[in-house]
Design a protein around this motif. Structure first.
Motif, PDB file in Angstrom:
ATOM      1  N   VAL A  94      25.339-118.551  35.025  1.00 36.20           N
ATOM      2  CA  VAL A  94      25.321-119.504  33.911  1.00 36.20           C
ATOM      3  C   VAL A  94      26.154-120.730  34.279  1.00 36.20           C
ATOM      4  N   ILE A  95      25.583-121.901  34.049  1.00 36.60           N
ATOM      5  CA  ILE A  95      26.267-123.140  34.408  1.00 36.60           C
ATOM      6  C   ILE A  95      27.337-123.471  33.367  1.00 36.60           C
ATOM      7  N   GLU A  96      28.541-123.777  33.885  1.00 39.73           N
ATOM      8  CA  GLU A  96      29.693-123.997  32.998  1.00 39.73           C
ATOM      9  C   GLU A  96      30.082-125.464  32.953  1.00 39.73           C
ATOM     10  N   ASN A  97      30.861-125.794  31.943  1.00 40.94           N
ATOM     11  CA  ASN A  97      31.422-127.136  31.846  1.00 40.94           C
ATOM     12  C   ASN A  97      32.232-127.432  33.112  1.00 40.94           C
ATOM     13  N   GLY A  98      31.988-128.595  33.734  1.00 39.45           N
ATOM     14  CA  GLY A  98      32.731-128.979  34.936  1.00 39.45           C
ATOM     15  C   GLY A  98      32.029-128.629  36.239  1.00 39.45           C
ATOM     16  N   ASP A  99      30.923-127.916  36.164  1.00 43.24           N
ATOM     17  CA  ASP A  99      30.212-127.542  37.394  1.00 43.24           C
ATOM     18  C   ASP A  99      29.474-128.734  38.000  1.00 43.24           C
ATOM     19  N   VAL A 141      23.923-132.540  40.317  1.00 41.95           N
ATOM     20  CA  VAL A 141      24.018-132.928  38.911  1.00 41.95           C
ATOM     21  C   VAL A 141      25.395-132.537  38.375  1.00 41.95           C
ATOM     22  N   LEU A 142      26.013-133.453  37.647  1.00 43.07           N
ATOM     23  CA  LEU A 142      27.386-133.266  37.157  1.00 43.07           C
ATOM     24  C   LEU A 142      27.344-132.800  35.713  1.00 43.07           C
ATOM     25  N   PHE A 143      27.809-131.575  35.476  1.00 42.93           N
ATOM     26  CA  PHE A 143      27.757-130.973  34.141  1.00 42.93           C
ATOM     27  C   PHE A 143      29.122-131.093  33.447  1.00 42.93           C
ATOM     28  N   GLY A 144      29.145-131.824  32.358  1.00 37.14           N
ATOM     29  CA  GLY A 144      30.360-131.908  31.533  1.00 37.14           C
ATOM     30  C   GLY A 144      31.492-132.617  32.243  1.00 37.14           C
ATOM     31  N   ASP A 145      32.706-132.061  32.082  1.00 39.59           N
ATOM     32  CA  ASP A 145      33.910-132.728  32.577  1.00 39.59           C
ATOM     33  C   ASP A 145      34.233-132.270  33.995  1.00 39.59           C
ATOM     34  N   VAL A 146      33.701-132.981  34.965  1.00 44.70           N
ATOM     35  CA  VAL A 146      33.946-132.647  36.376  1.00 44.70           C
ATOM     36  C   VAL A 146      35.344-133.137  36.748  1.00 44.70           C
ATOM     37  N   SER A 147      36.112-132.312  37.458  1.00 46.67           N
ATOM     38  CA  SER A 147      37.507-132.657  37.779  1.00 46.67           C
ATOM     39  C   SER A 147      37.566-133.887  38.681  1.00 46.67           C
ATOM     40  N   PRO A 148      38.675-134.631  38.612  1.00 44.98           N
ATOM     41  CA  PRO A 148      38.819-135.820  39.462  1.00 44.98           C
ATOM     42  C   PRO A 148      38.672-135.492  40.948  1.00 44.98           C
ATOM     43  N   GLU A 149      39.193-134.336  41.375  1.00 45.23           N
ATOM     44  CA  GLU A 149      39.103-133.974  42.795  1.00 45.23           C
ATOM     45  C   GLU A 149      37.639-133.768  43.208  1.00 45.23           C
ATOM     46  N   HIS A 150      36.884-133.120  42.343  1.00 47.81           N
ATOM     47  CA  HIS A 150      35.461-132.926  42.649  1.00 47.81           C
ATOM     48  C   HIS A 150      34.696-134.258  42.601  1.00 47.81           C
ATOM     49  N   MET A 151      35.078-135.133  41.686  1.00 45.61           N
ATOM     50  CA  MET A 151      34.419-136.446  41.618  1.00 45.61           C
ATOM     51  C   MET A 151      34.701-137.258  42.883  1.00 45.61           C
ATOM     52  N   ASN A 206      13.960-147.071  50.972  1.00 44.84           N
ATOM     53  CA  ASN A 206      14.267-145.787  50.361  1.00 44.84           C
ATOM     54  C   ASN A 206      13.092-145.399  49.470  1.00 44.84           C
ATOM     55  N   LEU A 207      12.432-144.293  49.807  1.00 43.75           N
ATOM     56  CA  LEU A 207      11.249-143.873  49.054  1.00 43.75           C
ATOM     57  C   LEU A 207      11.628-143.077  47.806  1.00 43.75           C
ATOM     58  N   SER A 208      12.890-142.635  47.727  1.00 45.25           N
ATOM     59  CA  SER A 208      13.353-141.854  46.575  1.00 45.25           C
ATOM     60  C   SER A 208      14.003-142.790  45.567  1.00 45.25           C
ATOM     61  N   HIS A 209      13.647-142.661  44.308  1.00 43.70           N
ATOM     62  CA  HIS A 209      14.133-143.606  43.304  1.00 43.70           C
ATOM     63  C   HIS A 209      14.990-142.985  42.206  1.00 43.70           C
ATOM     64  N   THR A 210      15.166-141.680  42.241  1.00 47.12           N
ATOM     65  CA  THR A 210      16.010-141.013  41.252  1.00 47.12           C
ATOM     66  C   THR A 210      17.472-141.421  41.467  1.00 47.12           C
ATOM     67  N   PRO A 211      18.179-141.804  40.386  1.00 46.56           N
ATOM     68  CA  PRO A 211      19.603-142.196  40.553  1.00 46.56           C
ATOM     69  C   PRO A 211      20.406-141.087  41.244  1.00 46.56           C
ATOM     70  N   HIS A 212      21.382-141.494  42.031  1.00 46.37           N
ATOM     71  CA  HIS A 212      22.209-140.501  42.734  1.00 46.37           C
ATOM     72  C   HIS A 212      23.150-139.775  41.781  1.00 46.37           C
ATOM     73  N   GLU A 213      23.636-140.504  40.784  1.00 46.20           N
ATOM     74  CA  GLU A 213      24.633-139.905  39.881  1.00 46.20           C
ATOM     75  C   GLU A 213      23.979-139.567  38.544  1.00 46.20           C
ATOM     76  N   ILE A 214      23.940-138.279  38.244  1.00 42.50           N
ATOM     77  CA  ILE A 214      23.311-137.817  37.001  1.00 42.50           C
ATOM     78  C   ILE A 214      24.310-136.943  36.253  1.00 42.50           C
ATOM     79  N   HIS A 215      24.597-137.300  34.996  1.00 35.86           N
ATOM     80  CA  HIS A 215      25.518-136.502  34.169  1.00 35.86           C
ATOM     81  C   HIS A 215      24.741-135.758  33.089  1.00 35.86           C
ATOM     82  N   VAL A 216      25.125-134.525  32.863  1.00 37.25           N
ATOM     83  CA  VAL A 216      24.511-133.713  31.795  1.00 37.25           C
ATOM     84  C   VAL A 216      25.633-133.179  30.900  1.00 37.25           C
ATOM     85  N   GLY A 217      25.436-133.269  29.600  1.00 31.22           N
ATOM     86  CA  GLY A 217      26.367-132.677  28.618  1.00 31.22           C
ATOM     87  C   GLY A 217      27.664-133.442  28.464  1.00 31.22           C
TER      88      GLY A 217
END
Ligand SMILES: [Mn+2]
Length: 358
Positions: free
Chosen positions: A206-211, A232-242, A347-358
């Motif tokens: 199960v995906i948790e906040n900060g994953d 994909v960045l779920f919720g509050d990702v820690s500064p070190e992980h960011m 660049n043939l891929s157009h999906t943004p690199h940074e995606i936040h969820v929740g």
């Protein structure tokens, strides 16, 4: 329609260079690329005297329709006997086999072929496929667009509390609905610490906040593959992980900036490591930055340590997939598909690199 005769001429050059009389192609990808045949089984022999293919009754009609300029030989019972007869009938004395042949087939065929000298090749065939024509590039664009549509829909339903498998299943369904013939490979979803497994299979975790969740996916459509990874960045990702996340994006940008005709694949590989080396984190990266995509999900050019040989030229399509993997903690990878153009790269891929969820 592709010019399959012209493609097979590349194999004749191979025969000349190696002093061979024939090459036997058995993989789906090579049968399709060199002859246009899409059946699941077939033995394509290319010699200076012509091209021949052994198929069974299921495919006789289809092979005659698809494989223009190839003489089709139907077998009823003894498959490898028919293949041996075809090879010997062409007077082949030195034959190259494709590396993916099973040992079982190899030993039977070797026995049936008596004194024919056999060798094994793989890389050369995929090098012939390395520079894509306009039709192939269009097919790859379509496969990328399909995967990006499906992934965009999947992102919109992502929530903290869902499982890795939920994400993979949703993508699979959406991709097929969006026109994929099938997935190009089993979708990778690695959440939190499982992101450190570069090729994580989706589980019930199960995906948790900060994953941070590594999602690596692609589709196979009209004979061509796409390949993309987003973390994909779920919720509050820690500064070190960011910080790790942003470093991988910096690496991706550095790699892309290095792509242009005339540079070596290894130069692009080296460029992506500069930010990692600066932060003393290069030990957490893999030993390869990317790979060609086409009829196969992994083909030439290999953008990896050890390949000093390949020089980029217009029409090559490959992935740039820098990543950092910290066992037990987290993983980040970003993967785009790029096309080498006349004066740089697209660049043939157009999906943004940074995606936040929740
Ligand atoms: Mn890839």
């Amino acid at each position: 329609m592709a010019d399959y005769r012209k493609r097979r001429e590349g194999l004749l050059r191979f025969l000349d260079e190696r002093g061979l009389d024939g090459v036997l192609l058995i993989s789906y990808e090579n049968r399709r690329w060199f002859a246009g045949f899409t059946g699941s089984l077939g033995y394509l022999l290319v010699t200076r005297g012509g091209a021949f293919m052994v198929v069974d009754m299921r495919y006789t009609t289809q092979a005659r329709q698809q494989a223009e300029g190839v003489e089709i030989i139907e077998y009823r019972a003894d498959r490898l006997g028919a293949v041996a007869k075809m090879i010997l009938g062409c007077g082949v004395k030195r034959l190259a086999l494709e590396a993916c042949m099973t040992l079982d087939e190899y030993f039977v065929l070797k026995d049936r072929l008596g004194g024919v000298e056999l060798s094994c090749e793989q890389e050369y065939f995929t090098e012939l496929r390395m520079v894509k024509d306009a039709e192939e590039i269009q097919a790859i664009r379509s496969a990328i667009e399909c995967a990006e549509t499906a992934f965009g829909q999947t992102v919109r339903m992502m929530r903290i509390g869902m499982t890795e498998k939920d994400i993979a299943d949703e993508f699979s369904y959406r991709a097929c609905k969006a026109g994929a013939d099938k997935l190009a490979f089993d979708t990778i979803v690695g959440s939190g610490p499982r992101g450190a497994l570069a090729h994580a299979f989706p589980t019930g975790r199960v995906i948790e906040n900060g994953d941070m969740v590594v999602c690596d996916l692609g589709v196979f459509m009209d004979g061509y593959c796409s390949d993309m990874t987003r973390t994909v960045l779920f919720g509050d990702v820690s500064p070190e992980h960011m910080r790790i996340f942003r470093l991988v994006q910096e690496s991706q940008d550095a790699a892309f900036a290095a792509v242009r005709p005339g540079v070596r694949a290894i130069d692009v590989e080296n460029a992506h490591r500069v930010p990692f080396l600066r932060e003393n984190l290069d030990n957490y990266a893999l030993r390869g930055l990317g790979h060609g995509i086409g009829v196969e999900i992994h083909e030439c050019p290999r953008v990896q340590i050890g390949n000093e040989r390949t020089v980029l030229s217009p029409g090559m399509v490959f992935t740039l997939e820098p990543g950092l993997y910290f066992p037990g903690d987290c993983g980040v990878r970003t993967e785009d598909d790029v096309l080498v153009t006349e004066n740089g790269a697209e660049n043939l891929s157009h999906t943004p690199h940074e995606i936040h969820v929740g």
